[in-house]
Design a protein around this motif. Structure first.
Motif, PDB file in Angstrom:
ATOM      1  N   UNK A   1      30.206  50.420  54.132  1.00  0.00           N
ATOM      2  CA  UNK A   1      29.309  49.614  53.300  1.00  0.00           C
ATOM      3  C   UNK A   1      29.388  48.127  53.643  1.00  0.00           C
ATOM      4  N   UNK A   2      30.565  47.656  54.024  1.00  0.00           N
ATOM      5  CA  UNK A   2      30.695  46.255  54.443  1.00  0.00           C
ATOM      6  C   UNK A   2      29.909  46.011  55.728  1.00  0.00           C
TER       7      UNK A   2
ATOM      8  N   UNK B   1      38.856  46.292  49.546  1.00  0.00           N
ATOM      9  CA  UNK B   1      38.726  47.488  48.720  1.00  0.00           C
ATOM     10  C   UNK B   1      39.224  47.283  47.298  1.00  0.00           C
ATOM     11  N   UNK B   2      40.300  46.519  47.119  1.00  0.00           N
ATOM     12  CA  UNK B   2      40.873  46.341  45.786  1.00  0.00           C
ATOM     13  C   UNK B   2      39.862  45.718  44.829  1.00  0.00           C
ATOM     14  N   UNK B   3      39.010  44.840  45.332  1.00  0.00           N
ATOM     15  CA  UNK B   3      37.957  44.220  44.519  1.00  0.00           C
ATOM     16  C   UNK B   3      36.621  44.402  45.243  1.00  0.00           C
ATOM     17  N   UNK B   4      36.287  45.640  45.547  1.00  0.00           N
ATOM     18  CA  UNK B   4      35.137  45.955  46.380  1.00  0.00           C
ATOM     19  C   UNK B   4      33.826  45.432  45.804  1.00  0.00           C
ATOM     20  N   UNK B   5      33.064  44.771  46.659  1.00  0.00           N
ATOM     21  CA  UNK B   5      31.712  44.349  46.281  1.00  0.00           C
ATOM     22  C   UNK B   5      30.703  45.460  46.522  1.00  0.00           C
ATOM     23  N   UNK B   6      31.182  46.550  47.087  1.00  0.00           N
ATOM     24  CA  UNK B   6      30.279  47.624  47.502  1.00  0.00           C
ATOM     25  C   UNK B   6      30.518  48.907  46.708  1.00  0.00           C
TER      26      UNK B   6
ATOM     27  N   UNK C   1      37.274  54.173  54.050  1.00  0.00           N
ATOM     28  CA  UNK C   1      36.138  54.583  54.879  1.00  0.00           C
ATOM     29  C   UNK C   1      34.832  54.066  54.276  1.00  0.00           C
ATOM     30  N   UNK C   2      34.664  54.255  52.963  1.00  0.00           N
ATOM     31  CA  UNK C   2      33.458  53.750  52.288  1.00  0.00           C
ATOM     32  C   UNK C   2      33.371  52.232  52.387  1.00  0.00           C
TER      33      UNK C   2
END
Length: 452
Positions: free
Chosen positions: A195-196, A179-184, A190-191
């Protein structure tokens, strides 16, 4: 031993090392290895009397600490009784090690194939999955490390893969949750989870489910960042695997045997894989040992069909004796529970407090005695303190931080723009606080490189 003789011993060891030892992952002429004279508990020291609190657990494997007397005694006793016997024989210590491991693995992972370490465990898990399914491809995450042997290094996502990546090993990489560096572009756990999983399912669809033998994941990503998966992610991967007949392999080489405050990290989420790889903490690395825990269904594949794999030292008696002693000591002394308590009561709160005061700390994450501080130049932009895979001058800020840790008597585990806080599972509250105090001082060095 006098100071003079200590210095001469240190010099002699260093000279022999530099003349003859070829070190892994290193440019040989650019390294200066510390000469270690001894170790005990959470500390090790050199011949000059410099003592270091081991916040690395060496390579995140001395879960039971250095020189645990029960494990040392078990190795000595086994050596006096039976040093070695081929893997094809049945021997009490091997059977007992397998029984103790199987008793703690999740679900029906009750058959144990022994190896010499984690990379070989991953190699054999992949082989088992391919033979069980008759399919060629393996999926693994970009942010991962699975070992340095042929299949394992291709499964690995971090840059150590690049020089050995043949691009023909049947491996496909995907993005795991972070989440800290989300690719999504996620803004919540939850998101990120949803998305992952959608991304993984799309990769499976585009690769062809009927071609995929296994998905291999570190339960909690280790060297690549101590990435704790969001709630529901591992269960979602399990569901995808079940739907398409894909073998689910959890790599617990680093996360297993107490590191996360549970016997296995999978226990946090109640997920049962088809194959589980282990090493490191199974005997704290006192003697090389690893293995694969195998489900009943996959074990049945080889009930009347020979498994085409083996190792001369599979289930070595000295290694198995150290595993039996380690597991029994961990149970008798509440070592797994200690890891959970230290994480919840000391390391977690203490690292969060450091993050509040040091602008170089972008994120704190972890569980048990398995934590990471992500160091940044700017908290708003989240620019890493050093570039991805930085070397030489570009890695200067992290090198300066690590040097400050060592000057303070703490041996850190540093990778890219992170410092991992991974002491032995036996660490005391006082020792953990001692380490936090050294980190506090060292982080002021990192702070000097920030935009704050």
């Amino acid at each position: 031993m006098s100071t003079g003789s200590s210095k001469s011993t240190q010099a002699a060891v260093k000279a022999a090392d530099r003349a003859h030892v070829f070190h892994p992952w290193s440019a040989q002429d650019l390294i200066d290895p510390l000469v270690v004279a001894g170790a005990e508990g959470s500390y090790f020291w050199d011949h000059d009397g410099n003592r270091y609190l081991d916040f690395s657990s060496q390579l995140v494997n001395t879960n039971i600490g250095h020189q645990h007397p029960k494990v040392v005694a078990a190795v000595q006793e086994q050596a006096a009784r039976l040093c070695t016997v081929a893997p094809g024989f049945a021997v009490d210590v091997r059977s007992e090690a397998a029984r103790l491991i199987a008793r703690r693995t999740p679900g029906d992972l009750d058959k144990i194939f022994f190896t010499n370490g984690g990379a070989e465990a991953v190699e054999n898990a992949v082989r088992m999955a391919r033979l069980h399914t008759g399919r060629p491809k393996i999926l693994s995450a970009y942010r991962s490390y699975h070992g340095a042997t042929a299949a394992a290094i291709n499964l690995t996502g971090d840059p150590r893969r690049w020089p050995s990546d043949t691009a023909s090993a049947g491996v496909v990489h995907f993005w795991g949750p972070y989440l800290y560096r989300s690719h999504f572009h996620a803004t919540s756990e939850v998101q990120e989870c949803e998305r992952a999983l959608a991304h993984l399912e799309e990769v499976v669809a585009f690769e062809g489910p009927q071609t995929i033998a296994a998905i291999v994941l570190e339960t909690v990503v280790g060297t690549a960042g101590i990435l704790v998966p969001p709630a529901g992610y591992l269960a979602g991967v399990r569901e995808i695997c079940d739907r398409y007949g894909i073998v689910f392999v959890l790599d617990e080489v680093m996360a297993g045997f107490g590191r996360t405050g549970r016997w296995f990290a999978a226990d946090h989420w109640g997920v049962v894989p088809d194959l589980l790889t282990f090493a490191k903490g199974v005997n704290s690395g006192y003697v090389p040992l690893g293995g694969v825990a195998i489900s009943a269904e996959i074990a049945a594949t080889f009930a009347t069909r020979p498994y085409p794999g083996g190792l001369t030292y599979s289930g070595h008696p000295l290694a198995c004796a150290s595993a039996v002693a380690t597991i029994n000591a961990m149970a008798d002394e509440g070592i797994v529970e200690n890891a959970a308590r230290i994480g919840a009561d000391v390391l977690g709160p203490g690292l969060a407090e450091l993050a509040e005061r040091h602008p170089s700390v972008g994120e704190v994450r972890g569980t048990g005695v398995f934590w990471a501080l992500e160091l940044v130049r700017d908290r708003e932009t989240r620019e890493p303190l050093v570039p991805y895979n930085a070397t030489g001058e570009a890695n200067g800020p992290m090198a300066a931080f690590a040097a400050a840790c060592r000057e303070g008597g703490l041996w850190p585990f540093v990778n890219m723009n992170r410092t991992h806080v991974v002491p032995p599972c036996t660490i005391t509250e006082a020792e953990a606080k001692e380490g936090l105090a050294v980190l506090d001082t060292a982080l002021t060095v990192a702070d000097a490189y920030t935009a704050a």
